[in-house]
Design an enzyme around this catalytic site. Structure first.
Site, PDB file in Angstrom:
ATOM      1  N   ASP A  28       0.785  -1.244   0.000  1.00 31.85           N
ATOM      2  CA  ASP A  28       0.000   0.000   0.000  1.00 31.85           C
ATOM      3  C   ASP A  28       0.820   1.299   0.000  1.00 31.85           C
ATOM      4  OD1 ASP A  28      -1.914  -1.930   0.241  1.00 31.85           O
ATOM      5  OD2 ASP A  28      -2.770  -1.191   2.117  1.00 31.85           O
ATOM      6  N   LYS A 133      -6.625  -4.903  -3.088  1.00 32.27           N
ATOM      7  CA  LYS A 133      -7.272  -5.556  -1.932  1.00 32.27           C
ATOM      8  C   LYS A 133      -8.315  -4.628  -1.327  1.00 32.27           C
ATOM      9  CE  LYS A 133      -3.498  -4.290   1.259  1.00 32.27           C
ATOM     10  NZ  LYS A 133      -4.254  -3.552   2.258  1.00 32.27           N
ATOM     11  N   CYS A 166      -2.184  -2.408   7.782  1.00 34.02           N
ATOM     12  CA  CYS A 166      -2.149  -3.350   6.653  1.00 34.02           C
ATOM     13  C   CYS A 166      -0.926  -4.256   6.668  1.00 34.02           C
ATOM     14  CB  CYS A 166      -2.264  -2.584   5.343  1.00 34.02           C
ATOM     15  SG  CYS A 166      -3.924  -1.857   5.169  1.00 34.02           S
TER      16      CYS A 166
HETATM   17  C1  C5J Z   1      -3.107   0.734   5.472  1.00 36.37           C
HETATM   18  C2  C5J Z   1      -4.887   1.968   6.531  1.00 36.37           C
HETATM   19  N1  C5J Z   1      -2.563   0.501   4.303  1.00 36.37           N
HETATM   20  N2  C5J Z   1      -4.137   2.365   7.539  1.00 36.37           N
HETATM   21  N3  C5J Z   1      -4.352   1.288   5.492  1.00 36.37           N
HETATM   22  O1  C5J Z   1      -2.495   0.502   6.490  1.00 36.37           O
HETATM   23  O2  C5J Z   1      -6.072   2.225   6.499  1.00 36.37           O
END
Ligand code: C5J
Length: 235
Positions: A28, A133, A166
């Site tokens: 991400d 995802k 994540c």
């Molecule tokens: C991730 C989030 N990628 N913090 N997303 O950690 O919402």
């Protein structure tokens, strides 16, 4: 080396690296989380804390590409029609502008929008799977497990953001599926320094209950000793 296997210094103990069964997963590293002016910053977060990981992740990415490791990128986000967005996730936070709404870089966490895509510094190369995802974990409702199985991957080198959300969720999902995860502490980041520290502690606690924690330098030094891989043909 141990039994001919390269060793990467890590906690709670050294990681026995099996390059032919190892993949790099970058979680991400999307504009909306990492770039100034994105959704993350609009929520009041200090993105400089996340941006510290960009340099080390870039170096790991280059070393992994050179050594021919499978590189997988993930993006958190949803279909433009939001049919895969659970109402609970949409409602959470009671945000004036939340997922699916207009944000500073397009509709927030919607696939195809500028903010949803991966930052310029870490752009995926052709042939590197990008896993979209809908959840926090990279295994939930994705084809990640099939991709790993088809490449005979059993070890995951984990980078990305955020460490406690994540990254942690993905490591736990991977652990339950039998993968050994090495999380690189300088290649993962959180908006909250305390969460960064504790999230890494949780992974390596109790003899490595979810995996190992190392540093990019240890992995890069090992990868540098491997012959340069011939890049696969781009299809
Ligand atoms: C991730 C989030 N990628 N913090 N997303 O950690 O919402």
């Amino acid at each position: 080396m141990e039994d001919g296997m390269p060793i990467i210094p890590a906690e709670p103990y050294d990681f026995l690296f099996e390059p032919e069964h190892a993949g790099l997963i970058i979680i991400d590293m999307q504009r909306d989380f990492v770039d100034p002016g994105g959704f993350g910053e609009a929520l009041g977060n200090d993105v400089s804390l996340l941006r510290k990981a960009i340099g080390p992740v870039g170096q790991v990415l280059a070393a992994a590409r050179r050594a021919g490791l499978l590189v997988i990128h993930t993006r958190e986000g949803h279909r433009p029609d939001l049919t895969d967005l659970p109402p609970s996730k949409k409602a959470r936070g009671r945000l004036k502008n939340g997922i699916g709404d207009a944000g500073p870089m397009g509709r927030i966490l919607v696939r195809g929008e500028y903010g949803h895509d991966i930052i310029d510094e870490l752009t995926p190369r052709p042939g590197e799977p990008v896993v979209d995802k809908p959840g926090k974990g990279a295994f939930y409702a994705t084809d990640l497990e099939g991709i790993l199985r088809n490449h005979d991957i059993r070890q995951l080198i984990v980078c990305g953001v955020t460490t406690e959300v994540c990254v942690n969720t993905t490591v736990r999902e991977a652990n339950d599926r039998g993968y050994d995860c090495l999380v690189l502490a300088d290649c993962v980041a959180s908006y909250f320094p305390e969460f960064q520290r504790v999230a890494l502690e949780m992974i390596k606690a109790q003899g490595g209950i979810f995996g190992w924690v190392g540093e990019s330098a240890g992995l890069i030094a090992t990868l540098a000793q491997m012959p340069e891989a011939v890049p696969p043909p781009v299809v």
